[in-house]
Design a protein around this motif. Sequence first.
Motif, short mmCIF file in Angstrom:
data_model
loop_
_atom_site.label_atom_id
_atom_site.label_comp_id
_atom_site.label_asym_id
_atom_site.label_seq_id
_atom_site.Cartn_x
_atom_site.Cartn_y
_atom_site.Cartn_z
N SER A 39 18.51 -0.72 15.98
CA SER A 39 19.33 -1.75 15.35
C SER A 39 18.50 -2.98 15.03
CB SER A 39 20.49 -2.12 16.27
OG SER A 39 21.30 -3.11 15.67
N CYS A 40 17.66 -3.38 15.97
CA CYS A 40 16.77 -4.52 15.74
C CYS A 40 15.77 -4.20 14.63
CB CYS A 40 16.04 -4.86 17.04
SG CYS A 40 15.08 -6.40 16.98
N TRP A 41 15.27 -2.98 14.63
CA TRP A 41 14.31 -2.53 13.62
C TRP A 41 14.88 -2.62 12.21
CZ3 TRP A 41 9.33 -0.62 13.13
CH2 TRP A 41 9.06 0.20 12.04
N PHE A 42 16.05 -2.03 12.00
CA PHE A 42 16.62 -2.00 10.66
C PHE A 42 17.25 -3.34 10.24
CE2 PHE A 42 16.54 2.66 11.27
CZ PHE A 42 15.90 3.00 10.09
N THR A 43 17.77 -4.11 11.20
CA THR A 43 18.44 -5.35 10.85
C THR A 43 17.46 -6.50 10.63
OG1 THR A 43 20.36 -4.69 12.16
CG2 THR A 43 20.23 -7.00 11.52
N TYR A 44 16.43 -6.59 11.46
CA TYR A 44 15.61 -7.79 11.48
C TYR A 44 14.14 -7.61 11.13
CZ TYR A 44 19.68 -9.86 13.78
OH TYR A 44 20.94 -10.30 14.07
N LEU A 45 13.63 -6.37 11.08
CA LEU A 45 12.19 -6.21 10.88
C LEU A 45 11.73 -6.80 9.54
CD1 LEU A 45 9.48 -5.07 11.87
CD2 LEU A 45 10.00 -3.00 10.58
N LEU A 46 12.37 -6.40 8.43
CA LEU A 46 11.96 -6.91 7.14
C LEU A 46 12.13 -8.43 7.06
CD1 LEU A 46 13.45 -4.17 4.76
CD2 LEU A 46 11.05 -4.47 5.43
N LEU A 47 13.21 -8.94 7.62
CA LEU A 47 13.46 -10.38 7.63
C LEU A 47 12.40 -11.10 8.45
CD1 LEU A 47 15.62 -12.33 6.51
CD2 LEU A 47 16.77 -12.18 8.72
N PHE A 48 12.06 -10.55 9.62
CA PHE A 48 11.04 -11.14 10.49
C PHE A 48 9.68 -11.18 9.81
CE2 PHE A 48 7.61 -9.83 13.46
CZ PHE A 48 7.43 -11.05 14.10
N LEU A 49 9.28 -10.05 9.23
CA LEU A 49 7.95 -9.97 8.63
C LEU A 49 7.80 -10.91 7.43
CD1 LEU A 49 7.37 -6.10 8.80
CD2 LEU A 49 6.34 -7.87 10.24
N THR A 50 8.85 -11.03 6.62
CA THR A 50 8.78 -11.96 5.49
C THR A 50 8.83 -13.41 5.97
OG1 THR A 50 11.17 -11.70 5.18
CG2 THR A 50 9.72 -10.36 3.79
N ASP A 51 9.54 -13.67 7.07
CA ASP A 51 9.58 -15.02 7.63
C ASP A 51 8.23 -15.47 8.16
OD1 ASP A 51 12.20 -15.48 7.02
OD2 ASP A 51 12.99 -15.04 9.01
N VAL A 52 7.43 -14.54 8.69
CA VAL A 52 6.12 -14.91 9.24
C VAL A 52 5.02 -14.84 8.20
CG1 VAL A 52 6.72 -14.22 11.59
CG2 VAL A 52 5.64 -12.55 10.06
N GLY A 53 5.37 -14.56 6.93
CA GLY A 53 4.39 -14.70 5.87
C GLY A 53 4.01 -13.47 5.09
N LEU A 54 4.47 -12.28 5.48
CA LEU A 54 4.13 -11.08 4.72
C LEU A 54 4.96 -11.03 3.43
CD1 LEU A 54 2.73 -10.19 7.40
CD2 LEU A 54 3.55 -7.88 6.90
N THR A 55 4.39 -10.46 2.41
CA THR A 55 5.14 -10.27 1.16
C THR A 55 6.17 -9.16 1.39
OG1 THR A 55 3.63 -8.57 0.32
CG2 THR A 55 3.09 -10.88 -0.18
N PRO A 56 7.23 -9.14 0.57
CA PRO A 56 8.22 -8.06 0.71
C PRO A 56 7.60 -6.67 0.63
CG PRO A 56 9.11 -9.78 -0.67
CD PRO A 56 7.68 -10.15 -0.41
N ARG A 57 6.59 -6.49 -0.24
CA ARG A 57 5.96 -5.17 -0.37
C ARG A 57 5.18 -4.81 0.90
NH1 ARG A 57 3.69 -5.41 -5.25
NH2 ARG A 57 5.27 -4.11 -6.24
N ASN A 58 4.43 -5.77 1.47
CA ASN A 58 3.69 -5.48 2.70
C ASN A 58 4.63 -5.25 3.88
OD1 ASN A 58 1.21 -5.65 1.46
ND2 ASN A 58 0.82 -7.77 2.05
N ALA A 59 5.73 -5.99 3.91
CA ALA A 59 6.73 -5.76 4.96
C ALA A 59 7.31 -4.36 4.84
CB ALA A 59 7.84 -6.81 4.86
N ALA A 60 7.53 -3.92 3.60
CA ALA A 60 8.05 -2.56 3.38
C ALA A 60 7.03 -1.51 3.77
CB ALA A 60 8.45 -2.39 1.92
N ILE A 61 5.73 -1.81 3.61
CA ILE A 61 4.68 -0.88 4.03
C ILE A 61 4.73 -0.68 5.54
CG2 ILE A 61 2.17 -0.61 4.29
CD1 ILE A 61 1.88 -1.87 1.51
N VAL A 62 4.96 -1.77 6.28
CA VAL A 62 5.06 -1.68 7.74
C VAL A 62 6.22 -0.77 8.14
CG1 VAL A 62 5.49 -2.98 9.87
CG2 VAL A 62 4.02 -3.95 8.09
#
Length: 458
Positions: A39-62
């Motif tokens: 739940s944490c993975w799907f709800t907050y991972l992309l939001l967390f990674l973009t908040d700390v500076g990753l681009t949406p595409r790099n966050a999606a790669i993770v």
Amino acid sequence: MVHETNTDSPNEEPNTSPLGRSSILSYGSGHMLNDITSSCWFTYLLLFLTDVGLTPRNAAIVMLSGQVADAFTTIFVGELIDRIGHFKLWHAGGSILVAISFSSVFGGCVPCKLLKSDTSALETIGYSVFAAIFNVGWAITQVSHMAMVNCITLNPTSRVSLASCRNAFTMVANLSLYAIALSVFTVFNNTEAVNIILQYRWIAYLSIFLGCCFVVVFLIGTKEPQLKQQIQSKNVSRISWAHWFKKALYYQVAMVYMLTRLVTNVSQSLLAFYVINDLGMGQSSKATVPAIIYICSFIISVILQEMRWSSWRIKSFFTIGAVLWIFSGVGVFILPSALKYFIYALSVTIGVANALMTVTAISMESILVGEDLNGCAFVYGSLSFTDKLSCGLALYALESYQATPDVKSNCLLGLTHSVTRLGLGLLPSVCAFISIVVTHTMDLQHRRPKPLVEPLLV
């Protein structure tokens, strides 16, 4: 046509006897750690990674790296479990790996700290490595836990109740996560990068602790299934992969399960972006809107445990859930920000739809396996492979498209819609519609159900 055989005989074998409440509840608690971290993975991972500076595409790669690792692990683990057995041992090992690795996913970029560099490429690689490790452990736990259903009992109603109880604990896990998240977001109410990392680190640690407590309950309260050992002691040969590939029902169930997981996982991943960016709601809505969805799902999951199940009912309830998602998806797509509070009403229907679709889709897997226990882990593993890979690719495609500047599309009403609206509204609706069509082509063979020994709601 649905074929049903009446097994209401006084000489019923013990393996077909209905299960009691304690057995079902202890089994259901076993996926709690996986569920709360997922739940944490799907709800907050992309939001967390973009908040700390990753681009949406790099966050999606993770996220994609984790989903791919998960997908391929399910195949190999399913085969190994079919050969070796020992479900609880696999479950315990996977849970340990999940607990150790998950904190590193939200704990900051470990390689960046070791190499004292914070380049975008290194951050992406660092997060991807730990995302992959986490998903390997997650897959081990998931396949071993799901495959246990068919080896615990041959009673069809008890099998559906086990799946429903597991889904109810999934709702408990999700609600627990959002309660933790709401508390953390309230205490650390700051948008600075340092506080963002601290927020998610606390969410990860508390989630791991709570999930591990339920894993202990499962390991103590659930006995190692004996049906598989009984079959192996009779020198019954292991079922080959080709056995399943020759069944039309295998491909139908795989399609329905994959589409169901696409509906639930993609919508969960995009919901936080939708309520914040598209509807302009407050930060607390990242927890309150998903919480409403899972409260409704929990209630429906508990109610479903009390029913007598037949093939006709499984198809009917799945169809109802899919239709509700179609209407909900359309509502999400057209909802203007001026009417943003209508998202709470839509959350209710989404929660009901998620529960109906998930419980019945998992039950279709159980019907597919039937009494062919020497190949059950491969079935659950291979079907999970399609689920994980499709979700990862779908989210990568959406986030990559989101990364393109000024990408908007106009609808006939003259309103503009973001990629988030398209992904959260239209994609699940299309998947739900296709799943209805596939479901009604199935020829499910299901024996007449016996009621549970003890109603779970009493």
